[in-house]
Motif scaffolding. Structure first.
Motif, mmCIF file in Angstrom:
data_model
loop_
_atom_site.group_PDB
_atom_site.id
_atom_site.type_symbol
_atom_site.label_atom_id
_atom_site.label_comp_id
_atom_site.label_asym_id
_atom_site.label_seq_id
_atom_site.Cartn_x
_atom_site.Cartn_y
_atom_site.Cartn_z
ATOM 1 N N LEU A 337 0.831 -1.204 0.000
ATOM 2 C CA LEU A 337 0.000 0.000 0.000
ATOM 3 C C LEU A 337 0.864 1.252 0.000
ATOM 4 C CD1 LEU A 337 -2.799 -0.926 2.575
ATOM 5 C CD2 LEU A 337 -2.908 -1.015 0.092
ATOM 6 N N ASN A 338 0.536 2.159 -0.898
ATOM 7 C CA ASN A 338 1.258 3.430 -1.012
ATOM 8 C C ASN A 338 0.257 4.561 -0.876
ATOM 9 O OD1 ASN A 338 3.047 5.474 -1.543
ATOM 10 N ND2 ASN A 338 3.254 5.020 -3.734
ATOM 11 N N ASP A 339 0.281 5.249 0.280
ATOM 12 C CA ASP A 339 -0.701 6.299 0.568
ATOM 13 C C ASP A 339 -2.127 5.760 0.464
ATOM 14 O OD1 ASP A 339 1.264 8.245 1.005
ATOM 15 O OD2 ASP A 339 1.335 8.770 -1.128
ATOM 16 N N GLY A 340 -2.306 4.542 0.944
ATOM 17 C CA GLY A 340 -3.635 3.945 0.941
ATOM 18 C C GLY A 340 -4.044 3.324 -0.370
ATOM 19 N N LEU A 341 -3.168 3.317 -1.362
ATOM 20 C CA LEU A 341 -3.491 2.763 -2.676
ATOM 21 C C LEU A 341 -2.778 1.430 -2.868
ATOM 22 C CD1 LEU A 341 -3.202 6.021 -4.804
ATOM 23 C CD2 LEU A 341 -5.281 4.919 -3.990
ATOM 24 N N PRO A 342 -3.488 0.403 -3.348
ATOM 25 C CA PRO A 342 -2.891 -0.924 -3.468
ATOM 26 C C PRO A 342 -2.060 -1.141 -4.730
ATOM 27 C CG PRO A 342 -5.188 -0.994 -4.077
ATOM 28 C CD PRO A 342 -4.921 0.406 -3.632
ATOM 29 N N GLY A 343 -1.997 -0.181 -5.627
ATOM 30 C CA GLY A 343 -1.216 -0.326 -6.837
ATOM 31 C C GLY A 343 -2.057 -0.604 -8.061
#
Length: 617
Positions: A337-343
């Motif tokens: 997770l990057n800033d709440g985003l799974p990619g």
């Protein structure tokens, strides 16, 4: 919001004041007067109604030890909290919560609509169906004009034709008879008190009124929800609802019979049949003969968990578990997770699996009392071999695109159904409750669109206010057949319950059988995406309930991809476009509520996009 007493309370509403109120209204409007006896439960009205903005607000998440209630409005959650504190069961609390939601969140759910309820009594899981049904006098041309073409959706919604037979009260009465601990009448005290004394209009309710122009077309609603100058009631306005207070008091005394027969039923029918533009056929017999149902819950193994949800006429569990099951058949993917985003790759898989699942949903799922399941067994749609077959249609670098997913064939069919065209779906409110007795509940209720059919019933009282009637029949397919004349499974038929997306969900540990979580959401067809993504975040990514509910939304119903506005960077949007997804940004105002087990007790989350909270001890 863990607390031992409601924030800033006034003195308890005494039994004597309630007795005088019941006597006064019985004399005023000719309703029967019944002395119910003094109750042990005494509701304490919060002095000031908590307010939140109508946009997004950061929520902390709430840890509790013994019990918890999560609801879409603080006054409703508080009512459930007080019932649980008084020793009530999860069912008891849900009734109190739903009655308050009828008052303070009239745009989303209420006694004029329907609901699905999942319940766990510590041993068994039960599913209670309070979905609205079509009147006996309708036929499959209900939403066709004089030329045989489907009505405009907005025109159909704000009409008498859209109103289904409400089922929420009958369903709650059935569940309370089996699992209630406190007397039925006590559970209405919070809503009656707030309706009688008034509550503070929240910014969200104000904005909903402002955004719903068709509400002005109903004479009663226009008088009640707007100022003398025709402006939406402002935030902070103290709104009393005497008509609803009288109606709820009658229901407290007579149970669901009070709504389904007599003066209240007569007013509902009159409002529907005498609609000034497009009247409907709802009758007194339709109301009197409606029955709530107990259905067999659907429980599906997924990873280390057993996910239990509602069967058809809800499409929620089947479609949600198809999405998760298809993704499970794909090669393993490490999610960071990057800033709440799974990619991008996870989003691509989720969206493509959604396309495939919604294609099956559009062909097969409808009221099981009218439509046979594929292969005579709904669970065939979740068989691993079939999900693997569907997963093979997903390409890593290329989307199927809008309309590119076709239904599969999970079992031999006695009848070949046509695919239902996509139609708007809106509304609903979700409640999750864990009580001190070890019972758990997930309940999603709805009147469909904001303010339903835009028809306000005063219950025959002649007083200001009342409750909104649903427009749930617009969840049926407007077109009964496709261009070749093949019937659509979810077409209108007398007595039929329209297909729903509501997804009340209970999660258990597969090995121990221990309850893990209760969750669900509002949001029309997007309920399925919101709930599925929250399950993944909590059970696979290790986020707590609040963190899971905070994540941005990405959905598709088979056409364009809708990304929550302002939550996805340009790089992700471009990467999805390069894979063939048609991207649009829009507000995706879900209404998620979730409660999960912790080592210390429970932890609850409420959607930051709505004004809900979690309360408990």
């Amino acid at each position: 919001m863990t607390r031992s007493r409601p924030m800033g309370t006034s003195a308890a509403t005494p039994f004597r004041r309630r007795l005088l109120f019941r006597l006064a209204i019985s004399l005023l409007v000719g309703l029967p007067f019944t002395v119910l006896g003094e109750t042990e439960f005494e509701y304490q009205r919060p002095e000031v109604a908590p307010e939140t903005s109508s946009g997004s607000e950061e929520k902390p998440g709430w840890a509790t030890r013994k019990f918890a209630v999560a609801a879409a409005n603080p006054l409703a959650a508080d009512a459930g909290y007080q019932i649980l504190e008084a020793g009530g069961s999860a069912i008891d609390a849900a009734i109190a919560v739903q009655m308050v939601l009828t008052l303070v969140e009239p745009q989303s759910s209420g006694i004029g609509g329907g609901a699905f309820l999942m319940y766990h009594d510590g041993e068994e899981v039960m599913a209670y169906d309070g979905r609205e049904s079509a009147p006996a006098a309708v036929d499959e041309t209900l939403f066709l004009d004089g030329e045989g073409e489907p009505l405009a959706f907005a025109e159909a919604v704000a009409s008498g034709r859209s109103v289904g037979v409400p089922g929420t009260l009958r369903m709650l009465e059935m569940a309370h008879k089996a699992h209630g601990k406190l007397p039925w009448a006590e559970l209405f005290e919070p809503a009656i008190t707030l309706a009688d004394e008034g509550f503070v209009v929240s910014p969200r309710l104000h904005q909903s009124i402002a955004d719903t122009d068709a509400l002005r077309d109903d004479d009663r609603a226009a008088e009640f929800y707007y100022t003398a100058e025709g402006e939406p009631l402002p935030p902070g306005h103290r709104l009393k609802n005497p008509a609803l207070a009288v109606t709820l008091d009658k229901i407290a005394a007579e149970k669901s019979t009070a709504l389904h027969t007599g003066r209240v039923a007569e007013d509902i029918v009159a409002r529907v049949q005498h609609h000034p533009d497009i009247p409907g056929t709802l009758s007194l017999e339709d109301l009197a003969t409606y029955s709530a149902l107990e259905r067999e819950p659907m429980c599906t193994d997924w990873r280390d968990y057993r996910i239990c949800g509602f069967p058809p006429p809800s499409s929620g569990h089947l479609t949600m578990m198809q999405v998760l099951g298809i993704m499970e058949q794909l090669p393993a993917l490490e999610v960071d997770l990057n800033d709440g985003l799974p990619g991008v790759e996870w989003l691509h898989r989720f969206l493509e699996a959604s396309r495939l699942a919604f294609a099956d949903r559009g062909r097969y799922i409808a009221d099981p009392d009218f439509v046979e399941a594929p292969g005579q067994d709904w669970s065939l749609m979740l068989v691993p071999d079939y999900l693997e077959e569907r997963a093979e249609l997903i390409e890593a670098g290329q989307s199927m695109g809008s309309g590119g997913a076709s239904p599969g064939n999970p079992g031999s069919l006695a009848t070949a159904w046509a695919v239902q065209p996509t139609q708007p779906e809106h509304g609903t409110s979700h409640i999750s409750i864990i009580d001190a007795h070890g019972n758990a509940l997930a309940m999603t209720g709805s009147i469909e669109q904001a303010f339903g059919a835009r028809i306000l019933s005063d219950g025959g009282t002649g007083m200001p206010g009342g409750f909104l009637l649903n427009n749930q029949l617009t969840d049926f397919s407007f077109a009964p057949t496709d261009e070749e004349g093949t019937p659509i499974a979810n077409r209108v038929e007398p007595g039929k319950r329209p297909r729903s997306s509501m997804s009340p969900t209970l999660v258990f540990d597969r090995e121990s059988g221990e309850l893990v979580a209760s969750l669900g959401s509002s949001g029309g067809a997007a309920i399925i995406h919101h709930t599925a993504r929250s399950l993944v975040a909590m059970l696979e990514w290790g986020l707590n309930a609040q963190q899971a509910l905070d994540l941005p939304h990405a959905i598709t119903l088979g056409g364009p991809v809708y990304l929550e506005a302002g939550r996805f960077p340009a790089a992700i949007q471009q990467a999805l476009r390069e894979r063939g997804h048609e991207i649009q940004e829009r507000e995706l105002t879900s209404g998620l509520q979730a409660i999960q087990r912790t080592e210390e007790g429970w932890f609850g989350g409420a959607d930051p996009r709505r004004e809900g909270v979690v309360m408990g001890d």
